[in-house]
Design a protein around this motif. Structure first.
Motif, PDB file in Angstrom:
ATOM      1  N   PHE A  63       1.160   4.189  -3.212  1.00 28.74           N
ATOM      2  CA  PHE A  63       0.777   5.485  -2.483  1.00 28.74           C
ATOM      3  C   PHE A  63       1.920   6.492  -3.180  1.00 28.74           C
ATOM      4  O   PHE A  63       1.523   7.347  -3.818  1.00 28.74           O
ATOM      5  CB  PHE A  63       0.793   5.688  -1.146  1.00 28.74           C
ATOM      6  CG  PHE A  63       0.643   7.135  -0.369  1.00 28.74           C
ATOM      7  CD1 PHE A  63      -0.791   7.739  -0.060  1.00 28.74           C
ATOM      8  CD2 PHE A  63       1.880   8.025  -0.352  1.00 28.74           C
ATOM      9  CE1 PHE A  63      -0.631   8.906   0.118  1.00 28.74           C
ATOM     10  CE2 PHE A  63       1.658   9.172   0.227  1.00 28.74           C
ATOM     11  CZ  PHE A  63       0.466   9.723   0.562  1.00 28.74           C
ATOM     12  N   ARG A 123       1.642   9.377  -5.849  1.00 26.79           N
ATOM     13  CA  ARG A 123       2.177  10.647  -5.546  1.00 26.79           C
ATOM     14  C   ARG A 123       3.128  11.188  -6.473  1.00 26.79           C
ATOM     15  O   ARG A 123       3.073  12.364  -6.767  1.00 26.79           O
ATOM     16  CB  ARG A 123       2.590  10.704  -3.957  1.00 26.79           C
ATOM     17  CG  ARG A 123       3.294  11.835  -3.531  1.00 26.79           C
ATOM     18  CD  ARG A 123       2.222  13.050  -3.226  1.00 26.79           C
ATOM     19  NE  ARG A 123       1.055  12.905  -2.509  1.00 26.79           N
ATOM     20  CZ  ARG A 123       0.843  13.233  -1.096  1.00 26.79           C
ATOM     21  NH1 ARG A 123       2.035  13.668  -0.615  1.00 26.79           N
ATOM     22  NH2 ARG A 123      -0.086  12.828  -0.478  1.00 26.79           N
ATOM     23  N   GLU A 152       0.904  -1.172  -0.183  1.00 25.04           N
ATOM     24  CA  GLU A 152      -0.069  -0.117  -0.018  1.00 25.04           C
ATOM     25  C   GLU A 152       0.778   1.319   0.152  1.00 25.04           C
ATOM     26  O   GLU A 152       0.574   2.161  -0.628  1.00 25.04           O
ATOM     27  CB  GLU A 152      -0.899  -0.006   1.318  1.00 25.04           C
ATOM     28  CG  GLU A 152      -2.255  -0.625   0.987  1.00 25.04           C
ATOM     29  CD  GLU A 152      -3.106  -0.549   1.981  1.00 25.04           C
ATOM     30  OE1 GLU A 152      -2.786   0.329   3.159  1.00 25.04           O
ATOM     31  OE2 GLU A 152      -4.370  -0.979   2.150  1.00 25.04           O
ATOM     32  N   ASN A 153       1.866   1.361   0.798  1.00 26.27           N
ATOM     33  CA  ASN A 153       2.729   2.470   0.880  1.00 26.27           C
ATOM     34  C   ASN A 153       3.648   2.613  -0.530  1.00 26.27           C
ATOM     35  O   ASN A 153       3.766   3.777  -0.972  1.00 26.27           O
ATOM     36  CB  ASN A 153       3.743   2.387   1.776  1.00 26.27           C
ATOM     37  CG  ASN A 153       3.188   2.523   3.307  1.00 26.27           C
ATOM     38  OD1 ASN A 153       2.060   2.865   3.511  1.00 26.27           O
ATOM     39  ND2 ASN A 153       4.067   2.051   4.617  1.00 26.27           N
ATOM     40  N   ASP A 181      -8.009   6.031  -1.260  1.00 26.50           N
ATOM     41  CA  ASP A 181      -6.502   6.140  -1.061  1.00 26.50           C
ATOM     42  C   ASP A 181      -5.932   6.747  -2.118  1.00 26.50           C
ATOM     43  O   ASP A 181      -4.925   7.460  -1.860  1.00 26.50           O
ATOM     44  CB  ASP A 181      -5.983   4.519  -1.139  1.00 26.50           C
ATOM     45  CG  ASP A 181      -6.469   3.767   0.184  1.00 26.50           C
ATOM     46  OD1 ASP A 181      -6.789   4.442   1.176  1.00 26.50           O
ATOM     47  OD2 ASP A 181      -6.200   2.633   0.113  1.00 26.50           O
ATOM     48  N   TYR A 182      -6.331   6.685  -3.339  1.00 23.17           N
ATOM     49  CA  TYR A 182      -5.768   7.390  -4.463  1.00 23.17           C
ATOM     50  C   TYR A 182      -6.077   8.798  -4.418  1.00 23.17           C
ATOM     51  O   TYR A 182      -4.946   9.737  -4.419  1.00 23.17           O
ATOM     52  CB  TYR A 182      -6.524   7.200  -5.965  1.00 23.17           C
ATOM     53  CG  TYR A 182      -6.259   8.070  -7.039  1.00 23.17           C
ATOM     54  CD1 TYR A 182      -5.085   7.847  -7.584  1.00 23.17           C
ATOM     55  CD2 TYR A 182      -6.928   8.889  -7.415  1.00 23.17           C
ATOM     56  CE1 TYR A 182      -4.490   8.805  -8.691  1.00 23.17           C
ATOM     57  CE2 TYR A 182      -6.617   9.958  -8.341  1.00 23.17           C
ATOM     58  CZ  TYR A 182      -5.341   9.698  -9.178  1.00 23.17           C
ATOM     59  OH  TYR A 182      -5.003  10.517 -10.062  1.00 23.17           O
ATOM     60  N   TYR A 186      -5.008   0.582  -7.929  1.00 21.67           N
ATOM     61  CA  TYR A 186      -6.181   0.997  -7.657  1.00 21.67           C
ATOM     62  C   TYR A 186      -7.501   0.180  -8.250  1.00 21.67           C
ATOM     63  O   TYR A 186      -8.122  -0.238  -7.735  1.00 21.67           O
ATOM     64  CB  TYR A 186      -6.265   2.353  -7.695  1.00 21.67           C
ATOM     65  CG  TYR A 186      -5.395   3.187  -6.969  1.00 21.67           C
ATOM     66  CD1 TYR A 186      -5.326   3.295  -5.491  1.00 21.67           C
ATOM     67  CD2 TYR A 186      -4.392   3.836  -7.324  1.00 21.67           C
ATOM     68  CE1 TYR A 186      -4.515   4.030  -4.665  1.00 21.67           C
ATOM     69  CE2 TYR A 186      -3.369   4.419  -6.723  1.00 21.67           C
ATOM     70  CZ  TYR A 186      -3.317   4.536  -5.364  1.00 21.67           C
ATOM     71  OH  TYR A 186      -2.188   5.275  -4.535  1.00 21.67           O
ATOM     72  N   LYS A 233      -6.013  10.281  -1.557  1.00 25.47           N
ATOM     73  CA  LYS A 233      -5.131  10.613  -0.512  1.00 25.47           C
ATOM     74  C   LYS A 233      -3.815  10.884  -1.072  1.00 25.47           C
ATOM     75  O   LYS A 233      -2.957  12.012  -0.924  1.00 25.47           O
ATOM     76  CB  LYS A 233      -5.069   9.785   0.512  1.00 25.47           C
ATOM     77  CG  LYS A 233      -6.251   9.782   1.662  1.00 25.47           C
ATOM     78  CD  LYS A 233      -6.058   8.798   2.580  1.00 25.47           C
ATOM     79  CE  LYS A 233      -7.385   8.441   3.302  1.00 25.47           C
ATOM     80  NZ  LYS A 233      -7.269   7.293   4.053  1.00 25.47           N
ATOM     81  N   ALA A 234      -3.515   9.996  -2.147  1.00 25.65           N
ATOM     82  CA  ALA A 234      -2.029   9.965  -2.599  1.00 25.65           C
ATOM     83  C   ALA A 234      -1.926  11.164  -3.623  1.00 25.65           C
ATOM     84  O   ALA A 234      -0.906  11.762  -3.623  1.00 25.65           O
ATOM     85  CB  ALA A 234      -1.845   8.651  -3.334  1.00 25.65           C
TER      86      ALA A 234
END
Length: 182
Positions: free
Chosen positions: A42, A46, A38-39, A86-87, A57, A89-90
Motif C-alpha cells: 500500500f 501510495r 499488505e501495508n 486495494d490498489y 497487485y 484505495k492506495a
C-alpha cells in the motif's frame, strides 16, 4: 452488571492521533509498515516507490485467477478483485486501474488457454471485469486507450471458444462503451 464498551471507530483513532507529535506519528507509520506485507505494498503504491508498484497487485491477481492447477491451487475471484480494490484505495490512478483490470482478463485467458473452465461464475466474473476494464479505459486520454484495447483484443478473440455467451456479452459491451464491435 457488565458494562459494554462501544466498538472503536475511525473517529476514536483520529482523536488519539491528534495527540501525537511528528516523531510518534512516524514511529506509528513505521510500525504499520513493518506489521504486514499488505501495508508495505500500500505505502509503496501510495508514494510511487519502486520500479513497478503494480507488480505485487498483478502477482495476487494472477495467483487467484490463474492458479497452478498442477499444485492443486484453487482460484478465488474475490481475492483477485480485492487486489484491484486495494490498489484503488492506495492510489487509484486511472491508468493503473486499467492496467490491473486488463491484466485480470489476460490472466483468466492464460488459465483458459491451458486447462479450460466449466464454472459459469468464473466467466461471469470475467465479463464483469472486462466491463470494469472498459470503464477504466474510457477514463483515459484518447492516446492512452489503444494500448489497453489492444491487450483486450486477444481476450475478445478467444471468447468465441468459451461458450456461456461470453462472445455476445463482449460485443454488447464494446458497443455500449463506444468501441467498434469486433
Amino acid at each position: 452488571m457488565k458494562l459494554t464498551k462501544k466498538k472503536p471507530t475511525w473517529t476514536d483513532i483520529k482523536r488519539q492521533l491528534t495527540e501525537f507529535d511528528r516523531s510518534a506519528l512516524l514511529t506509528l507509520i513505521q510500525d504499520l509498515y513493518a506489521a504486514s506485507k499488505e501495508n508495505q505494498v500500500f505505502m509503496h503504491a501510495r508514494f510511487n516507490l519502486g520500479d513497478d508498484v503494480l507488480q505485487p497487485y498483478k502477482a495476487t491477481i494472477e495467483r487467484w485467477v490463474c492458479p497452478d492447477v498442477t499444485r492443486n491451487q484453487n482460484y478465488s475471484i474475490a481475492k483477485a478483485k480485492k487486489a484491484i480494490a486495494d490498489y484503488k484505495k492506495a492510489v487509484g490512478r486511472p491508468e493503473g486501474v486499467a492496467d490491473l483490470t486488463v491484466f485480470y482478463c489476460e490472466s483468466c485467458l492464460k488459465l483458459l488457454d491451458y486447462c479450460g473452465m466449466e464454472d459459469e461464475n468464473y466467466f461471469s466474473a470475467l465479463v464483469r471485469m472486462i466491463e470494469q476494464s472498459l470503464k477504466a479505459i474510457v477514463m483515459l486520454e484518447t492516446g492512452q486507450r489503444d494500448h489497453f484495447l489492444e491487450r483486450l483484443e486477444r481476450v475478445f478473440d478467444e471468447s468465441s471458444k468459451w461458450g456461456w455467451s461470453v462472445d455476445d456479452d463482449l460485443n454488447d459491451l464494446m458497443a455500449e462503451y463506444g468501441f467498434a464491435e469486433r
